[in-house]
Write a protein that holds these residues in place. Sequence first.
Motif, PDB file in Angstrom:
ATOM      1  N   LEU A  82     -17.805  10.583  23.943  1.00  0.00           N
ATOM      2  CA  LEU A  82     -17.918   9.171  24.491  1.00  0.00           C
ATOM      3  C   LEU A  82     -17.324   9.209  26.201  1.00  0.00           C
ATOM      4  N   VAL A  89     -16.410   6.037  28.593  1.00  0.00           N
ATOM      5  CA  VAL A  89     -16.213   4.706  28.896  1.00  0.00           C
ATOM      6  C   VAL A  89     -15.823   4.371  30.173  1.00  0.00           C
ATOM      7  N   VAL A 136     -19.863   1.252  27.662  1.00  0.00           N
ATOM      8  CA  VAL A 136     -20.052   2.611  27.320  1.00  0.00           C
ATOM      9  C   VAL A 136     -21.127   3.335  28.244  1.00  0.00           C
ATOM     10  N   SER A 156     -22.770   8.232  25.223  1.00  0.00           N
ATOM     11  CA  SER A 156     -22.169   8.425  23.692  1.00  0.00           C
ATOM     12  C   SER A 156     -23.209   9.252  22.924  1.00  0.00           C
ATOM     13  N   LYS A 191     -19.569   2.543  19.271  1.00  0.00           N
ATOM     14  CA  LYS A 191     -18.347   1.674  19.569  1.00  0.00           C
ATOM     15  C   LYS A 191     -17.106   2.701  19.526  1.00  0.00           C
ATOM     16  N   PRO A 192     -16.460   2.542  20.829  1.00  0.00           N
ATOM     17  CA  PRO A 192     -15.041   3.202  20.891  1.00  0.00           C
ATOM     18  C   PRO A 192     -14.231   3.037  19.524  1.00  0.00           C
ATOM     19  N   TRP A 233      -9.350   2.714  21.730  1.00  0.00           N
ATOM     20  CA  TRP A 233      -9.241   2.030  23.011  1.00  0.00           C
ATOM     21  C   TRP A 233      -7.920   2.156  23.776  1.00  0.00           C
ATOM     22  N   SER A 281     -12.378  13.921  17.720  1.00  0.00           N
ATOM     23  CA  SER A 281     -13.111  13.585  19.008  1.00  0.00           C
ATOM     24  C   SER A 281     -14.064  14.954  19.602  1.00  0.00           C
ATOM     25  N   TYR A 292     -13.953  12.946  24.530  1.00  0.00           N
ATOM     26  CA  TYR A 292     -13.832  11.738  24.593  1.00  0.00           C
ATOM     27  C   TYR A 292     -12.813  11.249  25.613  1.00  0.00           C
ATOM     28  N   LEU A 347     -11.669   7.943  28.677  1.00  0.00           N
ATOM     29  CA  LEU A 347     -11.888   6.625  29.096  1.00  0.00           C
ATOM     30  C   LEU A 347     -11.424   6.593  30.492  1.00  0.00           C
TER      31      LEU A 347
END
Length: 399
Positions: free
Chosen positions: A155, A157, A163, A166, A248-249, A252, A391, A394, A396
């Motif tokens: 993922l 983000v 996103v 993914s 969907k994460p 977060w 994970s 992953y 963010l």
Amino acid sequence: MSEIEHFLPLLMQREEEGALAPLLSHGKVHFLWIKHSNLYLVATTLKNANASLVYSFLYKTVEVFSEYFKELEEESIRDNFVIVYELLDELMDFGFPQTTDSKILQEYITQQGNKLETGKSRVPPTVTNAVSWRSEGIKYKKNEVFIDVIESVNLLVNANGSVLLSDIVGTIKLKVFLSGMPELRLGLNDRVLFELTGRSKNKSVELEDVKFHQCVRLSRFDNDRTISFIPPDGDFELMSYRLSTQVKPLIWIESVIEKFSHSRVEIMVKENALASLFMSRALPAGRPRGSLRSSQWPTAWRYPCLFLAMPTPHASRPVWAVPSMCQRRMLLFGVLSLSRVEKEEVEGQPPIGVKFEIPYFTVSGIQVRYMKIIEKSGYQALPWVRYITQSGDYQLRTS
């Protein structure tokens, strides 16, 4: 000068030119190569060979050598060159791959090769059987099959919460302790199978890029989507798959970094998750060495939280390790004292990397509907199923 002696100078030349490729040519000879640790494994061909087959064979060779020597490096090759010659002789004949299953090879190529008696056939009958990956006469007091469905979430983000990338990469691994020559049939909530049988597609999963172990009968899978196979003994990976779906994460994270008087950095991280967690927040490059002064978290949550700092002369990466989380929301706070700052510079905001593991859960919703075990003696066997989401890559991004 043999052809293989042209490989290394050609490799270094292409690397200096910035034109390095997995396939190099010298005259009419083509070099297909991979690198493992400090070793280059090279296959040569004069023809327009199947490159996928060649690379698959090279990676399989690495897997077999690693099974024998634990760590595949230059020293292990030098120390076991006799075993290496024997393995290569069995792995390939006249340019065609032969026996590449390490468990079968270990039956007649051992580390004590000099103790084998001459005059006896060293080739087990398994090699010439239709089922070359499983030996006959296997017996267990308790017959069991352990099934692990493991999904890795990749993922990316952006800072706005959208996103960007993914996908889900899944594997189904088996640990088999079964007597005799059993036939196993595995049923999944496969969407194509549900369409063929006229069932509802609400709880089905559409699998992509499916790859099976050699024991699976592919013709039967193509006809009626039944995964039927005679399994190897012990651990093996039955299949892998991929789903390019919007995820969907699961975790977060928001972070705030404040710098005070060029000598102290305060880091505050808010996270929303329910999993075992290992999270790192990279500080910008060029920071001097620092030391962690304190770590605080609400004591009412009653679970351990470690705040580790791993500074280097060029970068510092604070790491929070949370073995397990009882709450959905958590606030982590730490102060990093810097020994000195040479100069102030414009810095970016590196992303936050997260590693986690969630048991008893799969993101895609894949389920093992049944596992049938058929053996001529008619014994009863117990299948056990475990689901794990973890994970992959992953990340963010932060503003």
